[in-house]
Design an enzyme around this catalytic site. Structure first.
Site, PDB file in Angstrom:
ATOM      1  N   ARG A  89       0.835  -1.215   0.000  1.00  0.00           N
ATOM      2  CA  ARG A  89       0.000   0.000   0.000  1.00  0.00           C
ATOM      3  C   ARG A  89       0.862   1.255   0.000  1.00  0.00           C
ATOM      4  O   ARG A  89       0.530   2.247  -0.629  1.00  0.00           O
ATOM      5  CB  ARG A  89      -0.897  -0.027   1.237  1.00  0.00           C
ATOM      6  CG  ARG A  89      -2.129   0.821   1.165  1.00  0.00           C
ATOM      7  CD  ARG A  89      -2.960   0.770   2.452  1.00  0.00           C
ATOM      8  NE  ARG A  89      -2.931  -0.439   3.216  1.00  0.00           N
ATOM      9  CZ  ARG A  89      -3.862  -1.398   3.173  1.00  0.00           C
ATOM     10  NH1 ARG A  89      -4.906  -1.262   2.369  1.00  0.00           N
ATOM     11  NH2 ARG A  89      -3.754  -2.466   3.937  1.00  0.00           N
ATOM     12  N   TYR A  90       1.958   1.226   0.745  1.00  0.00           N
ATOM     13  CA  TYR A  90       2.872   2.361   0.858  1.00  0.00           C
ATOM     14  C   TYR A  90       4.186   1.970   0.183  1.00  0.00           C
ATOM     15  O   TYR A  90       4.579   0.801   0.209  1.00  0.00           O
ATOM     16  CB  TYR A  90       3.168   2.668   2.326  1.00  0.00           C
ATOM     17  CG  TYR A  90       1.963   2.924   3.189  1.00  0.00           C
ATOM     18  CD1 TYR A  90       1.394   4.186   3.290  1.00  0.00           C
ATOM     19  CD2 TYR A  90       1.395   1.888   3.924  1.00  0.00           C
ATOM     20  CE1 TYR A  90       0.298   4.407   4.104  1.00  0.00           C
ATOM     21  CE2 TYR A  90       0.301   2.102   4.741  1.00  0.00           C
ATOM     22  CZ  TYR A  90      -0.254   3.368   4.833  1.00  0.00           C
ATOM     23  OH  TYR A  90      -1.333   3.581   5.630  1.00  0.00           O
ATOM     24  N   ARG A 106       7.047  -0.125   2.423  1.00  0.00           N
ATOM     25  CA  ARG A 106       6.747  -1.271   3.277  1.00  0.00           C
ATOM     26  C   ARG A 106       5.655  -2.140   2.672  1.00  0.00           C
ATOM     27  O   ARG A 106       4.813  -1.645   1.914  1.00  0.00           O
ATOM     28  CB  ARG A 106       6.350  -0.828   4.683  1.00  0.00           C
ATOM     29  CG  ARG A 106       5.217   0.172   4.745  1.00  0.00           C
ATOM     30  CD  ARG A 106       5.307   0.936   6.069  1.00  0.00           C
ATOM     31  NE  ARG A 106       4.242   1.883   6.287  1.00  0.00           N
ATOM     32  CZ  ARG A 106       4.246   3.140   5.848  1.00  0.00           C
ATOM     33  NH1 ARG A 106       5.245   3.595   5.088  1.00  0.00           N
ATOM     34  NH2 ARG A 106       3.248   3.954   6.137  1.00  0.00           N
ATOM     35  N   CYS A 139      -5.405 -17.667  13.711  1.00  0.00           N
ATOM     36  CA  CYS A 139      -5.041 -16.938  14.934  1.00  0.00           C
ATOM     37  C   CYS A 139      -5.260 -17.863  16.129  1.00  0.00           C
ATOM     38  O   CYS A 139      -6.070 -18.788  16.055  1.00  0.00           O
ATOM     39  CB  CYS A 139      -5.936 -15.712  15.104  1.00  0.00           C
ATOM     40  SG  CYS A 139      -5.841 -14.559  13.736  1.00  0.00           S
ATOM     41  N   CYS A 166     -10.979 -12.457  17.464  1.00  0.00           N
ATOM     42  CA  CYS A 166     -11.571 -11.263  18.066  1.00  0.00           C
ATOM     43  C   CYS A 166     -12.894 -10.982  17.367  1.00  0.00           C
ATOM     44  O   CYS A 166     -12.963 -11.024  16.129  1.00  0.00           O
ATOM     45  CB  CYS A 166     -10.619 -10.084  17.901  1.00  0.00           C
ATOM     46  SG  CYS A 166      -8.925 -10.488  18.370  1.00  0.00           S
ATOM     47  N   CYS A 211     -12.774  -8.332  14.573  1.00  0.00           N
ATOM     48  CA  CYS A 211     -11.631  -8.431  13.649  1.00  0.00           C
ATOM     49  C   CYS A 211     -11.914  -7.776  12.294  1.00  0.00           C
ATOM     50  O   CYS A 211     -12.940  -8.024  11.666  1.00  0.00           O
ATOM     51  CB  CYS A 211     -11.280  -9.891  13.436  1.00  0.00           C
ATOM     52  SG  CYS A 211      -9.954 -10.106  12.234  1.00  0.00           S
ATOM     53  N   ARG A 259     -10.269  -8.407   9.635  1.00  0.00           N
ATOM     54  CA  ARG A 259     -10.071  -9.378   8.543  1.00  0.00           C
ATOM     55  C   ARG A 259     -10.900 -10.637   8.801  1.00  0.00           C
ATOM     56  O   ARG A 259     -10.528 -11.727   8.395  1.00  0.00           O
ATOM     57  CB  ARG A 259      -8.588  -9.730   8.394  1.00  0.00           C
ATOM     58  CG  ARG A 259      -7.729  -8.569   7.947  1.00  0.00           C
ATOM     59  CD  ARG A 259      -6.416  -9.006   7.308  1.00  0.00           C
ATOM     60  NE  ARG A 259      -5.683  -7.844   6.850  1.00  0.00           N
ATOM     61  CZ  ARG A 259      -4.584  -7.360   7.449  1.00  0.00           C
ATOM     62  NH1 ARG A 259      -4.068  -7.967   8.495  1.00  0.00           N
ATOM     63  NH2 ARG A 259      -3.986  -6.282   6.987  1.00  0.00           N
ATOM     64  N   ASP A 293     -12.685  -0.643  12.383  1.00  0.00           N
ATOM     65  CA  ASP A 293     -12.970  -0.658  10.948  1.00  0.00           C
ATOM     66  C   ASP A 293     -14.402  -1.111  10.669  1.00  0.00           C
ATOM     67  O   ASP A 293     -15.081  -1.643  11.543  1.00  0.00           O
ATOM     68  CB  ASP A 293     -11.972  -1.597  10.249  1.00  0.00           C
ATOM     69  CG  ASP A 293     -10.556  -1.066  10.361  1.00  0.00           C
ATOM     70  OD1 ASP A 293     -10.340   0.112  10.020  1.00  0.00           O
ATOM     71  OD2 ASP A 293      -9.669  -1.820  10.812  1.00  0.00           O
ATOM     72  N   ASP A 315      -8.090   3.661   9.318  1.00  0.00           N
ATOM     73  CA  ASP A 315      -7.760   3.120   8.002  1.00  0.00           C
ATOM     74  C   ASP A 315      -8.872   3.528   7.048  1.00  0.00           C
ATOM     75  O   ASP A 315     -10.043   3.136   7.239  1.00  0.00           O
ATOM     76  CB  ASP A 315      -7.636   1.594   8.067  1.00  0.00           C
ATOM     77  CG  ASP A 315      -6.195   1.166   8.256  1.00  0.00           C
ATOM     78  OD1 ASP A 315      -5.419   1.301   7.298  1.00  0.00           O
ATOM     79  OD2 ASP A 315      -5.858   0.735   9.370  1.00  0.00           O
ATOM     80  N   LYS A 357      -3.700   4.890   6.213  1.00  0.00           N
ATOM     81  CA  LYS A 357      -4.116   5.433   7.507  1.00  0.00           C
ATOM     82  C   LYS A 357      -4.152   6.956   7.487  1.00  0.00           C
ATOM     83  O   LYS A 357      -3.309   7.580   6.841  1.00  0.00           O
ATOM     84  CB  LYS A 357      -3.146   4.985   8.601  1.00  0.00           C
ATOM     85  CG  LYS A 357      -3.250   3.515   8.945  1.00  0.00           C
ATOM     86  CD  LYS A 357      -2.310   3.161  10.073  1.00  0.00           C
ATOM     87  CE  LYS A 357      -2.508   1.703  10.465  1.00  0.00           C
ATOM     88  NZ  LYS A 357      -2.312   0.765   9.337  1.00  0.00           N
TER      89      LYS A 357
HETATM   90  S1  SF4 Z   1      -7.808  -8.904  15.166  1.00  0.00           S
HETATM   91 FE1  SF4 Z   1      -8.217 -10.556  13.667  1.00  0.00          FE
HETATM   92  S2  SF4 Z   1      -6.220 -11.035  12.790  1.00  0.00           S
HETATM   93 FE2  SF4 Z   1      -5.859  -9.955  14.748  1.00  0.00          FE
HETATM   94  S3  SF4 Z   1      -5.701 -11.588  16.319  1.00  0.00           S
HETATM   95 FE3  SF4 Z   1      -7.826 -10.876  16.302  1.00  0.00          FE
HETATM   96  S4  SF4 Z   1      -8.833 -12.323  14.913  1.00  0.00           S
HETATM   97 FE4  SF4 Z   1      -6.645 -12.507  14.494  1.00  0.00          FE
END
Ligand code: SF4
Length: 353
Positions: free
Chosen positions: A91-92, A95, A104, A108, A111, A113, A274, A311, A318
């Protein structure tokens, strides 16, 4: 009841006493769309007597996730628009993200993603896909920093992590390797000698960015895991997501940022949540976030201050979104101090001292 293994279904959470009967049905429905995992370390942090427990809110599925609002999207920060080869987001200019794995140790509920992580998600890069991703990095001399994210890269075995670090070691223009992870908090015992040796298996400067959102996540075991990393010469920064019902309180955030610094972790990003599907119950108004961040300015030292960022949806990167403390005023400026009092700059008249 103490869980000895990671709980991965609504029924396992219910059997462990983490979900009551009324929440089992909605949790089963959530599990049909989004992955669930609660590690033993996280289960031990959850206060089962508190229906509003901020740790539970981050990890236990709720009926709120079944609502997807019109502004939410499956790729909220636009990774796909900047992915020249599988596993890379560029994206940049200086990096790249290297997404070697999409699983994972915990999932979460907010999340960003969530549509691509988990066993049903984009998986782990196959050896030829990893080679292609590394070849892309090698061919782009402007890439100074490689950020391993995912998924959580520290779920990879030390052997696979060492392989990746050794491949990056051969690329002279890559100077920094950064890992984004929750492992020191959610599986602190995994941060052992083998993992640390793998992180150091190159001559590159290595950073670990720890994701934690509440002071209680920094348990004794988590602090010890972070100390092992820092003592090994690995620099640490933090990232926190500002979440309604978890940490949308300046006093609590101040406590978290101070705990990071006390553990030699420099506060880095405070993310506005997000537009991930099924997460509207976590999102604040940006104006609320700005008020919280402005309040932090007066509570904690500069060393403890995170940068509040959004984001931009669509993959535009960002933006720093804290309220500015200075604005143009005629031929000069008005600047606001940590108490909220405004001053002319340069000073006028008797204010000159
Ligand atoms: S935010 Fe998403 S990618 Fe990060 S640890 Fe939690 S579940 Fe995994």
């Amino acid at each position: 009841m103490t869980a000895r293994r990671t709980l991965k279904t609504a029924d396992e959470l219910h059997a462990a006493g983490l979900l009551d009967d009324s929440r089992l049905g909605p949790a089963r429905a959530v599990a049909e769309r989004y992955t669930i995992a609660v590690s033993p370390a996280v289960a031990a942090l959850i206060d089962r007597d508190d229906p509003q427990d901020p740790i539970a809110r981050q990890f236990l599925p709720t009926a709120d996730e079944l609502l997807t609002t019109t502004e939410e999207r499956s790729d909220p920060i636009g990774d796909a628009a900047h992915s020249p080869v599988k596993g890379i987001v560029h994206r940049y200019p200086d990096r790249v993200l290297l997404k070697a794995v999409h699983v994972c140790p915990v999932y979460c509920r907010f999340c960003f993603r969530r549509e691509v992580v988990g066993p049903q998600g984009d998986g782990t890069l196959a050896p030829d896909e990893l080679q292609a991703a590394i070849a892309y990095i090698r061919e782009q001399p402007e890439i100074w920093e490689v950020i391993l994210t995912g998924g959580d890269p520290l779920v990879l075995s030390p052997r696979r992590l060492s392989q990746i670090m050794e491949m990056l070691a051969d690329i002279p223009h890559v100077r920094i390797v950064r890992f984004h992870t929750r492992v020191p908090v959610v599986d602190p015992d995994a941060v052992g000698d083998a993992l640390i040796a793998a992180l150091k298996a190159s001559c590159k400067t290595t950073y670990v960015a720890l994701h934690a959102n509440h002071p209680r996540e920094l348990s004794e075991a988590a602090r010890a895991a972070c100390a092992r990393l820092v003592d090994a010469g690995i620099a640490m920064v933090s990232q926190t997501v500002l979440l309604r019902g978890v940490n949308d309180d300046p006093a609590l955030l101040a406590e978290l940022m101070k705990a990071f610094v006390e553990n030699r972790i420099k506060p880095y990003y405070l993310h506005h949540p997000d537009l991930a599907p099924g997460t509207s119950h976590f999102r604040l108004e940006i104006a609320e976030g700005q008020r919280i961040v402005a309040d932090l300015r007066g509570r904690i030292s500069g060393l403890c201050q995170p940068t509040y960022v959004l984001d931009i949806p669509g993959g535009h990167g960002k933006a720093v979104i804290g309220e500015s403390e200075i604005h143009r005023d005629g031929g000069g400026y008005t600047v606001r101090d940590f108490r909220g009092v405004e001053h002319a700059y340069p000073p006028r008249g008797q204010d000159q001292d």
